[in-house]
Design an enzyme around this catalytic site. Structure first.
Site, mmCIF file in Angstrom:
data_model
loop_
_atom_site.group_PDB
_atom_site.id
_atom_site.type_symbol
_atom_site.label_atom_id
_atom_site.label_comp_id
_atom_site.label_asym_id
_atom_site.label_seq_id
_atom_site.Cartn_x
_atom_site.Cartn_y
_atom_site.Cartn_z
ATOM 1 N N TRP A 17 -39.843 -4.745 12.347
ATOM 2 C CA TRP A 17 -40.330 -5.672 11.126
ATOM 3 C C TRP A 17 -42.132 -5.604 12.023
ATOM 4 O O TRP A 17 -42.378 -5.933 13.488
ATOM 5 C CB TRP A 17 -39.698 -6.790 10.887
ATOM 6 N N HIS A 47 -33.368 -9.685 14.366
ATOM 7 C CA HIS A 47 -33.376 -9.295 12.825
ATOM 8 C C HIS A 47 -33.776 -7.691 13.321
ATOM 9 O O HIS A 47 -34.455 -7.242 12.321
ATOM 10 C CB HIS A 47 -34.424 -9.932 11.584
ATOM 11 N N HIS A 51 -28.559 -5.975 10.880
ATOM 12 C CA HIS A 51 -28.545 -6.669 10.652
ATOM 13 C C HIS A 51 -28.166 -8.492 9.319
ATOM 14 O O HIS A 51 -27.985 -8.012 8.906
ATOM 15 C CB HIS A 51 -29.516 -7.610 11.318
ATOM 16 N N ASP A 53 -28.599 -11.720 7.836
ATOM 17 C CA ASP A 53 -29.159 -13.375 8.190
ATOM 18 C C ASP A 53 -28.718 -14.542 7.657
ATOM 19 O O ASP A 53 -27.809 -14.681 6.709
ATOM 20 C CB ASP A 53 -30.155 -13.641 6.792
ATOM 21 N N HIS A 57 -32.469 -19.113 8.850
ATOM 22 C CA HIS A 57 -33.613 -18.036 8.717
ATOM 23 C C HIS A 57 -35.064 -18.744 7.562
ATOM 24 O O HIS A 57 -35.978 -18.633 8.131
ATOM 25 C CB HIS A 57 -33.453 -16.729 8.562
ATOM 26 N N HIS A 158 -33.992 -14.125 -1.309
ATOM 27 C CA HIS A 158 -33.488 -15.297 -0.126
ATOM 28 C C HIS A 158 -33.263 -16.054 -1.159
ATOM 29 O O HIS A 158 -31.702 -16.595 -0.563
ATOM 30 C CB HIS A 158 -34.072 -15.255 0.849
ATOM 31 N N GLU A 170 -28.456 -7.370 6.339
ATOM 32 C CA GLU A 170 -29.994 -6.266 5.520
ATOM 33 C C GLU A 170 -30.172 -5.084 6.883
ATOM 34 O O GLU A 170 -29.170 -4.734 8.212
ATOM 35 C CB GLU A 170 -31.335 -6.638 5.575
#
Length: 206
Positions: A17, A47, A51, A53, A57, A158, A170
């Site tokens: 990310w 992440h 992974h 969440d 998070h 989310h 994800e």
């Protein structure tokens, strides 16, 4: 029995990310230095790659990784293929049987170059959360870095999934996975106080 690895490989230079911790691996001790063994050291975000969440998070009061129910991440899962879509919502599941489905993986095929972090991918619409909640889904996984738009700061999907008690996986690799039912094994590390965890995710097919 066949095992299908749906985890993204972790390697130096892999896409992460934007702005997040870049993955690093190095030998802290070499066999030459220690006289007996090689010992590696890793640096990574919670992440990184494929992974889960934890609710913490995106929710200060949400459960952390070590508090999660492990049974969410092991058991029968249904893979659904919904390619070539800008977004996915409840209407995209018209005619798709989700009876008795507790774990769902959506293959979007929208992360086309795994060596680069995508500029845009298929995202979920908020109305999918109550639809899946009504069906009894408790774990939702995707082949993209986020269930929300990549530029979203509010993370409405989310939060909508969390409201329905649906947990998130994800970054799965699903490009070679056919639609159907499998057994999922995607256990997070037992990280005290963590907001997420990389997983080694596999599908078992009998």
């Amino acid at each position: 029995m066949r095992l299908i690895d749906i985890s993204r490989p972790l390697y130096v230079g892999m896409p992460v990310w934007p702005g997040d911790t870049e993955y690093r691996f190095q030998l802290a001790w070499t066999k030459e230095e220690s006289g007996s063994v090689n010992v590696g050291q890793i640096l990574l975000s919670t992440h990184t790659g494929t992974h889960i969440d934890a609710p913490y998070h995106f929710d200060e009061n949400g459960k952390k990784v070590h508090e999660l129910d492990l049974s969410l991440y092991v058991g029968t899962v249904r893979v659904v293929h919904l390619p070539r879509r800008e977004s996915i919502g409840a209407s995209d599941f018209q005619g798709i049987d989700l009876e008795g489905v507790k774990r769902l993986l959506i293959r979007t095929d929208s992360w086309t170059d795994p060596a680069r972090f995508p500029q845009s991918v298929t995202f979920l619409r908020e109305d999918l959360a109550p639809f899946l909640g009504e069906k009894g889904v408790k774990l939702l996984g995707l082949d993209v870095p986020s269930v929300d738009r990549l530029d979203s700061k509010e993370l409405p999907v989310h939060h909508a999934l969390h409201k329905e008690g649906i947990h998130i996986l994800e970054g799965a690799c699903l490009s070679d996975v056919e639609e159907g039912d499998y057994e999922l094994i995607a256990l997070p590390l037992k990280l005290e106080g963590a907001d997420g965890s990389p997983v080694r995710a596999v599908l078992r097919q009998w």
